[in-house]
Design a protein around this motif. Sequence first.
Motif, PDB file in Angstrom:
ATOM      1  N   ARG A 109       0.822  -1.214   0.000  1.00  0.00           N
ATOM      2  CA  ARG A 109       0.000   0.000   0.000  1.00  0.00           C
ATOM      3  C   ARG A 109       0.861   1.271   0.000  1.00  0.00           C
ATOM      4  O   ARG A 109       0.338   2.370  -0.207  1.00  0.00           O
ATOM      5  CB  ARG A 109      -0.925   0.011   1.205  1.00  0.00           C
ATOM      6  CG  ARG A 109      -0.222   0.136   2.537  1.00  0.00           C
ATOM      7  CD  ARG A 109      -1.170  -0.120   3.692  1.00  0.00           C
ATOM      8  NE  ARG A 109      -0.491   0.045   4.983  1.00  0.00           N
ATOM      9  CZ  ARG A 109      -0.891  -0.529   6.106  1.00  0.00           C
ATOM     10  NH1 ARG A 109      -1.952  -1.302   6.094  1.00  0.00           N
ATOM     11  NH2 ARG A 109      -0.238  -0.318   7.229  1.00  0.00           N
ATOM     12  N   GLN A 111       3.032   1.629  -2.232  1.00  0.00           N
ATOM     13  CA  GLN A 111       3.249   1.840  -3.666  1.00  0.00           C
ATOM     14  C   GLN A 111       1.959   2.438  -4.235  1.00  0.00           C
ATOM     15  O   GLN A 111       0.871   2.148  -3.750  1.00  0.00           O
ATOM     16  CB  GLN A 111       3.556   0.520  -4.380  1.00  0.00           C
ATOM     17  CG  GLN A 111       4.628  -0.318  -3.713  1.00  0.00           C
ATOM     18  CD  GLN A 111       6.004   0.297  -3.805  1.00  0.00           C
ATOM     19  OE1 GLN A 111       6.247   1.192  -4.618  1.00  0.00           O
ATOM     20  NE2 GLN A 111       6.926  -0.163  -2.970  1.00  0.00           N
ATOM     21  N   CYS A 112       2.089   3.235  -5.279  1.00  0.00           N
ATOM     22  CA  CYS A 112       0.870   3.839  -5.815  1.00  0.00           C
ATOM     23  C   CYS A 112       0.875   3.904  -7.331  1.00  0.00           C
ATOM     24  O   CYS A 112       1.923   4.034  -7.963  1.00  0.00           O
ATOM     25  CB  CYS A 112       0.616   5.215  -5.212  1.00  0.00           C
ATOM     26  SG  CYS A 112       2.012   6.293  -5.208  1.00  0.00           S
ATOM     27  N   THR A 129       6.279   5.715  -5.022  1.00  0.00           N
ATOM     28  CA  THR A 129       6.483   5.075  -3.724  1.00  0.00           C
ATOM     29  C   THR A 129       6.421   6.130  -2.639  1.00  0.00           C
ATOM     30  O   THR A 129       7.111   7.152  -2.723  1.00  0.00           O
ATOM     31  CB  THR A 129       7.860   4.373  -3.691  1.00  0.00           C
ATOM     32  OG1 THR A 129       7.898   3.363  -4.694  1.00  0.00           O
ATOM     33  CG2 THR A 129       8.111   3.733  -2.323  1.00  0.00           C
ATOM     34  N   PHE A 130       5.597   5.886  -1.626  1.00  0.00           N
ATOM     35  CA  PHE A 130       5.513   6.846  -0.522  1.00  0.00           C
ATOM     36  C   PHE A 130       6.819   6.859   0.269  1.00  0.00           C
ATOM     37  O   PHE A 130       7.372   5.809   0.613  1.00  0.00           O
ATOM     38  CB  PHE A 130       4.369   6.471   0.427  1.00  0.00           C
ATOM     39  CG  PHE A 130       3.030   6.967  -0.032  1.00  0.00           C
ATOM     40  CD1 PHE A 130       2.505   8.157   0.451  1.00  0.00           C
ATOM     41  CD2 PHE A 130       2.292   6.252  -0.966  1.00  0.00           C
ATOM     42  CE1 PHE A 130       1.275   8.629   0.012  1.00  0.00           C
ATOM     43  CE2 PHE A 130       1.058   6.712  -1.411  1.00  0.00           C
ATOM     44  CZ  PHE A 130       0.551   7.896  -0.926  1.00  0.00           C
ATOM     45  N   VAL A 136       5.233  11.468  -2.295  1.00  0.00           N
ATOM     46  CA  VAL A 136       5.390  10.306  -3.172  1.00  0.00           C
ATOM     47  C   VAL A 136       6.629  10.513  -4.032  1.00  0.00           C
ATOM     48  O   VAL A 136       6.722  11.479  -4.797  1.00  0.00           O
ATOM     49  CB  VAL A 136       4.152  10.126  -4.081  1.00  0.00           C
ATOM     50  CG1 VAL A 136       4.374   8.983  -5.066  1.00  0.00           C
ATOM     51  CG2 VAL A 136       2.909   9.882  -3.241  1.00  0.00           C
ATOM     52  N   PRO A 164      -2.894   4.896  -3.859  1.00  0.00           N
ATOM     53  CA  PRO A 164      -2.110   3.895  -3.125  1.00  0.00           C
ATOM     54  C   PRO A 164      -2.838   2.567  -3.005  1.00  0.00           C
ATOM     55  O   PRO A 164      -4.060   2.534  -2.824  1.00  0.00           O
ATOM     56  CB  PRO A 164      -1.920   4.542  -1.748  1.00  0.00           C
ATOM     57  CG  PRO A 164      -3.031   5.522  -1.615  1.00  0.00           C
ATOM     58  CD  PRO A 164      -3.347   6.000  -3.002  1.00  0.00           C
ATOM     59  N   TRP A 210       5.125   4.275   4.586  1.00  0.00           N
ATOM     60  CA  TRP A 210       6.082   4.649   3.550  1.00  0.00           C
ATOM     61  C   TRP A 210       7.345   3.823   3.707  1.00  0.00           C
ATOM     62  O   TRP A 210       7.548   3.174   4.737  1.00  0.00           O
ATOM     63  CB  TRP A 210       6.393   6.144   3.607  1.00  0.00           C
ATOM     64  CG  TRP A 210       6.929   6.641   4.915  1.00  0.00           C
ATOM     65  CD1 TRP A 210       8.238   6.645   5.328  1.00  0.00           C
ATOM     66  CD2 TRP A 210       6.177   7.216   5.997  1.00  0.00           C
ATOM     67  NE1 TRP A 210       8.339   7.186   6.583  1.00  0.00           N
ATOM     68  CE2 TRP A 210       7.100   7.554   7.023  1.00  0.00           C
ATOM     69  CE3 TRP A 210       4.820   7.488   6.191  1.00  0.00           C
ATOM     70  CZ2 TRP A 210       6.701   8.131   8.227  1.00  0.00           C
ATOM     71  CZ3 TRP A 210       4.424   8.067   7.398  1.00  0.00           C
ATOM     72  CH2 TRP A 210       5.351   8.392   8.397  1.00  0.00           C
TER      73      TRP A 210
END
Lengths: 310, 89
Positions: A109, A111-112, A129-130, A136, A164, A210
Amino acid sequence: MSDAPHTPASSESDLVGFAPDQPLSSPPSEGAAGEGASVEALGSGYDGVEDVEGYVHPEGAASDLWTPPTADLPDVGEASFGPLPPQAETVHGPDDRVQIGDPSVYPWRAQCSLAMTAADGSRWIGSGTFIGPRTVLTAGHCVYVKGSGVAGRDGWMRSIQVMPGRNGASLPYGSQTSSTFRSVTGWTVSGNQEFDYGVIILPASFNVGWLGFWNFSDADVLAATGNIAGYPGDKPAGTLWYAARRVASVGPRKVHYDIDTAGGQSGSGVYRFLNNERHVFAIHAYGGATTNSGTRVNGEVAGNLLAWKV
Amino acid sequence: MSGAPPGLIAGVVRDQSGAPVEDARVYFTDAPGAIPDVAALTGADGCFSLAAPLDGTYTLECGADGFAAARATVASRDGAGVELTLRAR
């Protein structure tokens, strides 16, 4: 303003950047959403790859394969700028990628999926990627179009929708749309792929957690297994795919690896495990002949990310 | 196919009936050098355009849910008017 290529550039006027007395790493967090729902790494003998159903690590145990270099390794990225650049192909040999069945749990989660709209209204897909609750990490070319060849397209993206943990049509945490971006002049002015990184600043926090980031040494990066999860365009829309392989070579500003990717995965953080925590050491950005490549999180990049992180 | 500025590959994605396909994902799978790993989404008219910064031959692929992927190989100097036809799975 400095002429150095890591000079921050922003879609707004509030330029912030690296202060040299700052630390050069940032720790990960699993976030508050769905506490207790997370995935453990297959740490033993693999230098850390994810435990994903159906995923077979193509290289076996890293400890069996890694041999310290006896001479300086070339930066394969330099080949991209030579007179006879190699052909690019982002999936090399058998496709190792596996689909993540439940992207709503950590680390997936974090990753988006990105839906980008450029200045001319053209639409694109990428990944991110957070690295903070509102930040991000992604490729510079996902936030700023350079050298498109199309009138009115170059410049900051008009907007980016951030999703996400997306799984097809399912958005377990909803989405946010941002028009606040950061990159550096090495990309926005010079278009140099060695400076191809940026961030999206979101209007509000996501509680999805993150990944950390770290400017590891050359030796640490060379010994690492790189992990990438992203949203490729050659798979069903909005599905998250994962693969991992050892790093092939490292230069001052680029990292090369043979991890399979496809168009749409630009911006994914390339991460490794350290003490069972995930730390990004490169930002995936390019497909190449025998290896793909990303922008290395070196000291200047880490410094800017620390300054931009909110 | 001609008329595109150097360094641009542009075209349209249609289904078997000839209707334009919106939101098809178009991306390179082969190129003369390192290429950004993004994918373009086609507009309502099925059109797309991708930068081709290096002279040479590019292979582009497009996909959309419910269709098998389609491919085309194009020289960067002949990058205009690429036609990609998606066939239902």
